[in-house]
Design a protein around this motif. Structure first.
Motif, PDB file in Angstrom:
ATOM      1  N   TYR A   1       0.833  -1.127   0.089  1.00 53.91           N
ATOM      2  CA  TYR A   1      -0.005   0.099   0.132  1.00 53.91           C
ATOM      3  C   TYR A   1       0.819   1.264  -0.236  1.00 53.91           C
ATOM      4  O   TYR A   1       2.101   1.309   0.538  1.00 53.91           O
TER       5      TYR A   1
ATOM      6  N   MET B   1      -3.708   3.143  -0.821  1.00 52.62           N
ATOM      7  CA  MET B   1      -4.218   2.452  -1.761  1.00 52.62           C
ATOM      8  C   MET B   1      -3.228   1.547  -2.150  1.00 52.62           C
ATOM      9  O   MET B   1      -2.115   1.782  -2.338  1.00 52.62           O
TER      10      MET B   1
ATOM     11  N   LYS C   1      -7.602  -1.064  -4.223  1.00 54.03           N
ATOM     12  CA  LYS C   1      -8.125  -1.193  -2.941  1.00 54.03           C
ATOM     13  C   LYS C   1      -7.601  -0.254  -2.018  1.00 54.03           C
ATOM     14  O   LYS C   1      -6.470  -0.082  -1.842  1.00 54.03           O
ATOM     15  N   LYS C   2      -8.409   0.633  -1.316  1.00 55.36           N
ATOM     16  CA  LYS C   2      -8.212   1.508  -0.519  1.00 55.36           C
ATOM     17  C   LYS C   2      -8.215   1.118   1.010  1.00 55.36           C
ATOM     18  O   LYS C   2      -9.246   0.201   1.368  1.00 55.36           O
TER      19      LYS C   2
END
Length: 263
Positions: free
Chosen positions: A56, A204, A209-210
């Motif tokens: 991320y 993210m 995808k967060k």
């Protein structure tokens, strides 16, 4: 000392064997966070310093924006949440860290009030004094006026906290889609009482995808604190969009359609 060493050894074995979270693979960084949580000491100086899970990256924020300001808010070394009167909060199991932001000495700065405090402190810091205003449930506006100093800001906020709350703030904010969640967004349920918490960080991965972090005050008035994730402890203090219609967090449950935004 020997028993403590043995306990640490067992803890490390347990962590190394538990390689999956509720929603996917766990990472070394999340395990490091959880080991730090075993003590009542926070080692991260600011919100921006809290580690990310592997894969991320933080979403870039605009310089001097509310989002950028929130990321740089300092965290206290002591993870204890104190009430407005100096007493320890009865539940000390909800927080990951405590923001170094004033609570005041009255039972006023509760959930929505804490969100308004952060917004006002940001606008004060960037000298956007004319933008510091909040409306009550009847639509009356309360504007910050001169003198533009910290003492007067605190006096002004005491009035705001007494006249405004989750019901009025919910009307002042604008609906937002959780798929486009941003730092500074607010999960809010207007009511008497209602509740509110603020999104203080978003990241993210390569697939889009967060994940996000949340902070709150509560009743009675208490230190604003970063929340642990009670559903996915390996991801904690981060949250993700699991596809559920609700967001489960310590002490409260929000629907995802209760996300709102400042304009």
């Amino acid at each position: 000392m020997q028993s403590k060493t043995f306990f640490t050894f067992l803890l490390l074995i347990s962590i190394s064997c538990n390689t999956k979270s509720n929603n996917g693979a766990a990472t070394a960084s999340t395990y490091k966070i959880h080991l730090q949580q075993k003590e009542n000491i926070n080692t991260y100086p600011s919100i921006a310093a809290i580690p990310l899970p592997a894969g991320y990256k933080k979403i870039e924020t605009i310089s001097n924006s509310f989002a950028a300001w929130l990321q740089q808010v300092n965290l206290k070394k002591d993870k204890t949440v104190y009430l407005f009167n100096g007493d320890r909060k009865a539940n000390q199991s909800a927080q990951f860290a405590v923001l170094d932001i004033s609570t005041g000495d009255k039972d006023l700065q509760q959930s929505a009030d804490a969100v308004m405090r952060l917004r006002a402190e940001y606008l004060f810091a960037v000298k956007k004094y004319d933008s510091i205003f909040f409306t009550d449930n009847e639509g009356k506006s309360y504007h910050f006026t001169e003198p533009y100093n910290s003492s007067h800001l605190n006096t002004y906020l005491q009035t705001v906290f007494g006249m405004c709350g989750s019901a009025s703030l919910s009307k002042q904010l604008h609906p937002a889609d959780i798929k486009n969640i941003q730092v500074g967004d607010v999960l809010i349920r207007g009511g008497f009482p209602g509740h509110a918490m603020i999104v203080i960080e978003v990241a993210m991965n390569e697939t889009g995808k967060k994940i996000f972090m949340l902070a709150q005050s509560y009743m009675p008035a208490q230190d604003i604190h970063v929340l642990l994730n009670p559903v996915n402890t390996n991801l904690s203090p981060w949250y993700d969009d699991t596809g559920e219609t609700k967001i489960y967090r310590p002490e409260y449950v929000f629907a995802k359609n209760e996300l709102k935004r400042w304009l």
